[in-house]
Motif scaffolding. Structure first.
Motif, PDB file in Angstrom:
ATOM      1  N   LEU A  12      -5.925   5.034   1.086  1.00 31.51           N
ATOM      2  CA  LEU A  12      -5.033   3.637   1.071  1.00 31.51           C
ATOM      3  C   LEU A  12      -4.256   3.495   2.212  1.00 31.51           C
ATOM      4  O   LEU A  12      -3.938   2.081   2.532  1.00 31.51           O
ATOM      5  N   LEU A  13      -3.895   4.339   2.828  1.00 26.16           N
ATOM      6  CA  LEU A  13      -2.986   4.140   3.882  1.00 26.16           C
ATOM      7  C   LEU A  13      -3.639   4.210   5.411  1.00 26.16           C
ATOM      8  O   LEU A  13      -2.914   3.975   6.288  1.00 26.16           O
ATOM      9  N   GLN A  14      -4.852   4.133   5.370  1.00 28.30           N
ATOM     10  CA  GLN A  14      -5.506   4.027   6.782  1.00 28.30           C
ATOM     11  C   GLN A  14      -5.479   2.508   7.217  1.00 28.30           C
ATOM     12  O   GLN A  14      -5.194   1.428   6.239  1.00 28.30           O
ATOM     13  N   ALA A  15      -4.888   2.420   8.432  1.00 26.47           N
ATOM     14  CA  ALA A  15      -4.658   1.110   9.114  1.00 26.47           C
ATOM     15  C   ALA A  15      -5.871   0.303   8.969  1.00 26.47           C
ATOM     16  O   ALA A  15      -5.477  -0.843   8.618  1.00 26.47           O
ATOM     17  N   CYS A  58       0.779  -1.379   0.036  1.00 26.32           N
ATOM     18  CA  CYS A  58       0.015   0.099  -0.188  1.00 26.32           C
ATOM     19  C   CYS A  58       0.885   1.268  -0.059  1.00 26.32           C
ATOM     20  O   CYS A  58       0.674   2.310  -0.794  1.00 26.32           O
ATOM     21  N   HIS A  59       1.924   1.271   0.757  1.00 29.10           N
ATOM     22  CA  HIS A  59       2.722   2.463   0.904  1.00 29.10           C
ATOM     23  C   HIS A  59       3.406   2.635  -0.590  1.00 29.10           C
ATOM     24  O   HIS A  59       3.698   3.671  -1.204  1.00 29.10           O
ATOM     25  N   ILE A  60       3.949   1.507  -1.142  1.00 29.81           N
ATOM     26  CA  ILE A  60       4.612   1.627  -2.386  1.00 29.81           C
ATOM     27  C   ILE A  60       3.754   2.328  -3.554  1.00 29.81           C
ATOM     28  O   ILE A  60       4.005   3.161  -4.407  1.00 29.81           O
ATOM     29  N   LEU A  61       2.264   1.768  -3.541  1.00 27.18           N
ATOM     30  CA  LEU A  61       1.220   2.187  -4.459  1.00 27.18           C
ATOM     31  C   LEU A  61       1.022   3.728  -4.049  1.00 27.18           C
ATOM     32  O   LEU A  61       0.842   4.718  -5.002  1.00 27.18           O
ATOM     33  N   ALA A  62       0.958   4.105  -2.961  1.00 27.21           N
ATOM     34  CA  ALA A  62       0.560   5.453  -2.278  1.00 27.21           C
ATOM     35  C   ALA A  62       1.798   6.375  -2.997  1.00 27.21           C
ATOM     36  O   ALA A  62       1.695   7.452  -3.598  1.00 27.21           O
ATOM     37  N   GLU A  63       2.985   5.847  -2.839  1.00 26.19           N
ATOM     38  CA  GLU A  63       4.286   6.706  -3.314  1.00 26.19           C
ATOM     39  C   GLU A  63       4.259   7.068  -4.996  1.00 26.19           C
ATOM     40  O   GLU A  63       4.317   7.968  -5.506  1.00 26.19           O
ATOM     41  N   GLY A 108      -8.017  -0.124   6.713  1.00 31.13           N
ATOM     42  CA  GLY A 108      -8.228  -0.547   5.526  1.00 31.13           C
ATOM     43  C   GLY A 108      -7.227  -1.395   5.011  1.00 31.13           C
ATOM     44  O   GLY A 108      -7.567  -2.374   4.273  1.00 31.13           O
ATOM     45  N   ILE A 109      -5.925  -1.384   5.516  1.00 29.73           N
ATOM     46  CA  ILE A 109      -4.928  -2.088   5.134  1.00 29.73           C
ATOM     47  C   ILE A 109      -5.241  -3.454   5.611  1.00 29.73           C
ATOM     48  O   ILE A 109      -4.916  -4.592   4.934  1.00 29.73           O
ATOM     49  N   GLU A 110      -5.546  -3.527   6.792  1.00 25.71           N
ATOM     50  CA  GLU A 110      -6.117  -4.852   7.243  1.00 25.71           C
ATOM     51  C   GLU A 110      -7.208  -5.596   6.504  1.00 25.71           C
ATOM     52  O   GLU A 110      -7.181  -6.734   6.282  1.00 25.71           O
ATOM     53  N   ASP A 111      -8.281  -4.795   6.335  1.00 24.17           N
ATOM     54  CA  ASP A 111      -9.164  -5.241   5.359  1.00 24.17           C
ATOM     55  C   ASP A 111      -8.832  -5.851   3.893  1.00 24.17           C
ATOM     56  O   ASP A 111      -9.230  -6.924   3.552  1.00 24.17           O
ATOM     57  N   LEU A 112      -7.823  -5.033   3.338  1.00 23.28           N
ATOM     58  CA  LEU A 112      -7.286  -5.417   2.111  1.00 23.28           C
ATOM     59  C   LEU A 112      -6.433  -6.895   2.163  1.00 23.28           C
ATOM     60  O   LEU A 112      -6.259  -7.513   1.391  1.00 23.28           O
ATOM     61  N   ALA A 113      -5.642  -6.844   3.619  1.00 24.67           N
ATOM     62  CA  ALA A 113      -4.950  -8.077   3.610  1.00 24.67           C
ATOM     63  C   ALA A 113      -5.894  -9.373   3.872  1.00 24.67           C
ATOM     64  O   ALA A 113      -5.516 -10.366   3.348  1.00 24.67           O
TER      65      ALA A 113
END
Length: 82
Positions: free
Chosen positions: A41-44, A13-18, A46-51
């Motif tokens: 994209l960088l909400q914690a 997610c951080h790579i995509l955000a960058e 949201g990242i858990e849901d994506l994982a």
């Protein structure tokens, strides 16, 4: 979901955000929208849901050997002919 899966998704997610932030924008609206997408994209949570969703969609993604991953996937989807 393992801590490794969460870490990998956070990194992705951080790579995509960058990547998104490096793209040029032509209007203020596009610039604002780009920043909003990155925030989402960088909400914690949201990242858990994506994982979790990724683990459901690609259960063999953590297997390092692509041949082994394809073999296990084929074995699981094989119909029993006996």
């Amino acid at each position: 979901m393992t801590p490794r899966q969460l870490k990998d998704m956070r990194e992705a997610c951080h790579i995509l955000a960058e990547h998104i932030m490096r793209q040029p924008t032509r209007t203020n609206r596009c610039d604002w929208l780009k920043k909003e997408f990155v925030k989402l994209l960088l909400q914690a949570d949201g990242i858990e849901d994506l994982a979790v969703e990724y683990a459901k969609a690609y259960p063999y993604a953590d297997i390092q050997n692509p041949y082994l991953a394809e073999t296990l996937k084929a074995y699981d989807t094989q119909e029993d002919t006996l």
